[in-house]
Scaffold this active site. Structure first.
Site, mmCIF file in Angstrom:
data_model
loop_
_atom_site.group_PDB
_atom_site.id
_atom_site.type_symbol
_atom_site.label_atom_id
_atom_site.label_comp_id
_atom_site.label_asym_id
_atom_site.label_seq_id
_atom_site.Cartn_x
_atom_site.Cartn_y
_atom_site.Cartn_z
ATOM 1 N N ARG A 257 0.836 -1.195 0.000
ATOM 2 C CA ARG A 257 0.000 0.000 0.000
ATOM 3 C C ARG A 257 0.874 1.251 0.000
ATOM 4 N NH1 ARG A 257 -3.419 -1.914 -2.068
ATOM 5 N NH2 ARG A 257 -5.585 -2.184 -1.529
ATOM 6 N N GLU B 128 -2.839 8.484 -5.290
ATOM 7 C CA GLU B 128 -3.134 7.801 -6.558
ATOM 8 C C GLU B 128 -4.301 8.491 -7.251
ATOM 9 O OE1 GLU B 128 -3.686 3.592 -5.921
ATOM 10 O OE2 GLU B 128 -1.713 3.349 -5.036
ATOM 11 N N HIS C 38 -1.065 0.744 -10.070
ATOM 12 C CA HIS C 38 -1.860 -0.112 -9.163
ATOM 13 C C HIS C 38 -2.561 -1.238 -9.944
ATOM 14 C CE1 HIS C 38 -4.090 -0.136 -5.043
ATOM 15 N NE2 HIS C 38 -4.053 -1.355 -5.555
HETATM 16 N N1 LIG Z 1 -0.946 -3.777 -5.499
HETATM 17 C C1 LIG Z 1 -2.154 -4.337 -5.520
HETATM 18 O O1 LIG Z 1 -2.898 -4.252 -6.487
HETATM 19 C C2 LIG Z 1 -2.618 -5.120 -4.347
HETATM 20 C C3 LIG Z 1 -2.106 -4.915 -3.095
HETATM 21 N N2 LIG Z 1 -2.547 -5.659 -2.056
HETATM 22 C C4 LIG Z 1 -1.993 -5.367 -0.738
HETATM 23 O O2 LIG Z 1 -1.207 -6.451 -0.326
HETATM 24 C C5 LIG Z 1 -1.475 -6.704 1.037
HETATM 25 C C6 LIG Z 1 -1.128 -8.132 1.369
HETATM 26 O O3 LIG Z 1 -2.004 -9.013 0.694
HETATM 27 P P1 LIG Z 1 -1.995 -10.583 1.042
HETATM 28 O O4 LIG Z 1 -0.588 -11.101 0.994
HETATM 29 O O5 LIG Z 1 -3.032 -11.221 0.218
HETATM 30 O O6 LIG Z 1 -2.462 -10.523 2.572
HETATM 31 P P2 LIG Z 1 -2.069 -11.456 3.773
HETATM 32 O O7 LIG Z 1 -2.988 -11.073 4.886
HETATM 33 O O8 LIG Z 1 -1.986 -12.864 3.340
HETATM 34 O O9 LIG Z 1 -0.572 -10.984 4.147
HETATM 35 C C7 LIG Z 1 -0.248 -9.786 4.793
HETATM 36 C C8 LIG Z 1 0.908 -10.060 5.734
HETATM 37 O O10 LIG Z 1 1.381 -8.814 6.243
HETATM 38 C C9 LIG Z 1 1.714 -9.033 7.594
HETATM 39 N N3 LIG Z 1 1.786 -7.789 8.356
HETATM 40 C C10 LIG Z 1 0.808 -7.161 9.063
HETATM 41 N N4 LIG Z 1 1.317 -6.082 9.693
HETATM 42 C C11 LIG Z 1 2.623 -6.026 9.371
HETATM 43 C C12 LIG Z 1 3.679 -5.155 9.726
HETATM 44 N N5 LIG Z 1 3.493 -4.137 10.587
HETATM 45 N N6 LIG Z 1 4.902 -5.384 9.202
HETATM 46 C C13 LIG Z 1 5.127 -6.438 8.390
HETATM 47 N N7 LIG Z 1 4.160 -7.315 8.019
HETATM 48 C C14 LIG Z 1 2.931 -7.101 8.509
HETATM 49 C C15 LIG Z 1 0.629 -9.980 8.105
HETATM 50 O O11 LIG Z 1 1.010 -10.650 9.296
HETATM 51 C C16 LIG Z 1 0.468 -10.929 6.930
HETATM 52 O O12 LIG Z 1 1.314 -12.058 7.043
HETATM 53 C C17 LIG Z 1 -2.966 -6.349 1.191
HETATM 54 O O13 LIG Z 1 -3.281 -6.005 2.527
HETATM 55 C C18 LIG Z 1 -3.121 -5.173 0.275
HETATM 56 O O14 LIG Z 1 -2.910 -3.965 0.965
HETATM 57 C C19 LIG Z 1 -3.463 -6.659 -2.204
HETATM 58 C C20 LIG Z 1 -3.997 -6.892 -3.420
HETATM 59 C C21 LIG Z 1 -3.667 -6.122 -4.573
HETATM 60 O O1 LIG Z 2 -8.075 -5.810 -2.855
HETATM 61 C C1 LIG Z 2 -7.179 -4.942 -2.759
HETATM 62 O O2 LIG Z 2 -6.808 -4.502 -1.665
HETATM 63 C C2 LIG Z 2 -6.533 -4.418 -3.984
HETATM 64 O O3 LIG Z 2 -5.610 -3.638 -3.939
HETATM 65 C C3 LIG Z 2 -7.046 -4.923 -5.284
HETATM 66 O O4 LIG Z 2 -6.306 -4.439 -6.344
#
Ligand SMILES: NC(=O)C1=CN([C@@H]2O[C@H](COP(=O)(O)OP(=O)(O)OC[C@H]3O[C@@H](n4cnc5c(N)ncnc54)[C@H](O)[C@@H]3O)[C@@H](O)[C@H]2O)C=CC1
Ligand SMILES: O=C(O)C(=O)CO
Length: 334
Positions: free
Chosen positions: A247, A276, A295
């Site tokens: 993010r 953004e 994004h």
């Molecule tokens: N660029 C994009 O289009 C997208 C970005 N994302 C972002 O990616 C993030 C992660 O997605 P997933 O891997 O599916 O989620 P997930 O929940 O599987 O993994 C997130 C990890 O971050 C860890 N975490 C929480 N607080 C933290 C901290 N202070 N420092 C380090 N690690 C920490 C959690 O313990 C967890 O293991 C989402 O929350 C979202 O913000 C998700 C989808 C699309």
């Molecule tokens: O689901 C989310 O958080 C995303 O960033 C999708 O792109």
């Protein structure tokens, strides 16, 4: 019989899939806010965009499903305090976003982003060398400036901040390229086959110090907001690259810009930004060592179906009284 309210309304194809899950489930696909406000009164479950107004009208709500993985724009104090369970859409993007990250890594390691710029001007110039000259051929045992300007991935360390579904997949891919991999995470303690010991957050500085590529795959939470500021960039190697697909709010955009201008770090691959779209006059656009994608790291033909599958699976869990597959912590926002 449980009642699931959906608002805003979804299309007929997805609605049919939801309705066919169980005859223990009544699905209401609200067409407008008035209908949603009436129907939420006795709804047990909600999928879509919940608001304080809708939540205040709910009398039986047990579960809310967010349509996104990230919760920073979804959660509000009344929802955090409400006894209902909250689930998100994490875990759908692991492979495609990990591919996107490795795309950034390969570009930086082999200077592809620079060669693409040169190609658009028909320029033949080895990075680190002289225009028109193949001066990387310096003879046996001699390492040229061109050699030095192209990274050998098996010499590199990649550090992941947030070893969840995306982060752990990045670890696997980096390990497959022969890289040393490390990670920090508050909950995950290992990534089997890639990282034997995932460090706690207090070792972020160690990760920044040793990594050639630092990958942010964490959510935006109160704890991660502006986690990356000037001190973190100064802890990174001058030759290190930052990759952010988590993010934008995790990285202070102004401090990052200054770090890149001063050479505190070598470059950045960014899919998400504090603001953004990134304003057209932002200096990052003009930097040769920055790769910007708008994004779209999660864009994939597979993701919409995974979205639906996650929703269906959580509905099954709800009806059968089993634990949700993507339960979120309303205080921690992930
Ligand atoms: N660029 C994009 O289009 C997208 C970005 N994302 C972002 O990616 C993030 C992660 O997605 P997933 O891997 O599916 O989620 P997930 O929940 O599987 O993994 C997130 C990890 O971050 C860890 N975490 C929480 N607080 C933290 C901290 N202070 N420092 C380090 N690690 C920490 C959690 O313990 C967890 O293991 C989402 O929350 C979202 O913000 C998700 C989808 C699309
Ligand atoms: O689901 C989310 O958080 C995303 O960033 C999708 O792109």
């Amino acid at each position: 019989m449980k009642k699931l309210l959906i608002y805003p309304a979804i299309d007929a194809r997805r609605l049919t899939r939801l309705e066919s899950i169980s005859n223990e489930l009544q699905v209401v696909n609200a067409q407008n806010l008035d209908e949603a406000l009436t129907e939420i009164k006795d709804a047990h479950a909600f999928f879509g965009k919940i608001t304080p107004e809708l939540l205040a009208a709910a009398e039986k709500l047990e579960w809310v499903q967010s349509p996104t993985a990230s919760l920073e724009h979804y959660i509000f104090p009344e929802l955090a305090d409400h006894p209902c369970q909250l689930t998100n859409m994490r875990g759908l993007f692991y492979d495609v976003i990990a591919d996107h990250v490795l795309g950034f890594v390969l570009c930086f390691a082999r200077n592809l982003h620079r060669y693409i710029r040169q190609q658009s001007h028909s320029v033949w110039q080895p990075i680190g060398g002289t225009a028109g000259k193949p001066d990387f051929v310096t003879g046996p045992g001699q390492v040229s400036e061109v050699d030095r300007s192209h990274m050998h991935l098996s010499d590199c360390t990649l550090g992941v901040v947030g070893a969840g579904s995306i982060g752990s997949e990045v670890c696997h891919r980096a390990a497959a390229f022969g890289m040393r991999v490390c990670a920090v995470d508050p909950l995950i303690r290992e990534v089997p086959g890639a990282v034997d010991e995932v460090w706690d957050l207090d070792r972020l500085k160690d990760l920044l110090t040793i990594s050639d590529f630092v990958v942010i795959a964490a959510p935006h939470t109160p704890q991660t907001e502006k986690l990356f500021r000037t001190p973190q960039f100064q802890q990174m190697k001058n030759s290190g690259y930052l990759i952010n697909i988590g993010r934008g709010a995790i990285v202070d955009l102004q401090d990052l810009t200054i770090a890149l201008q001063k050479g505190d770090i070598a470059g950045a691959g960014l899919d998400v930004f504090e603001v953004e779209p990134l304003p057209a006059d932002h200096p990052l656009w003009q930097m040769e060592n920055v790769i910007i994608t708008p994004h779209i790291a999660a864009a994939s033909t597979h993701v919409p179906e995974r979205h639906l599958e996650t929703l269906l699976e959580n509905i099954r869990c709800f009806i059968n009284g089993q634990p949700f597959i993507t339960l979120a912590n309303k205080q921690l926002w992930f």
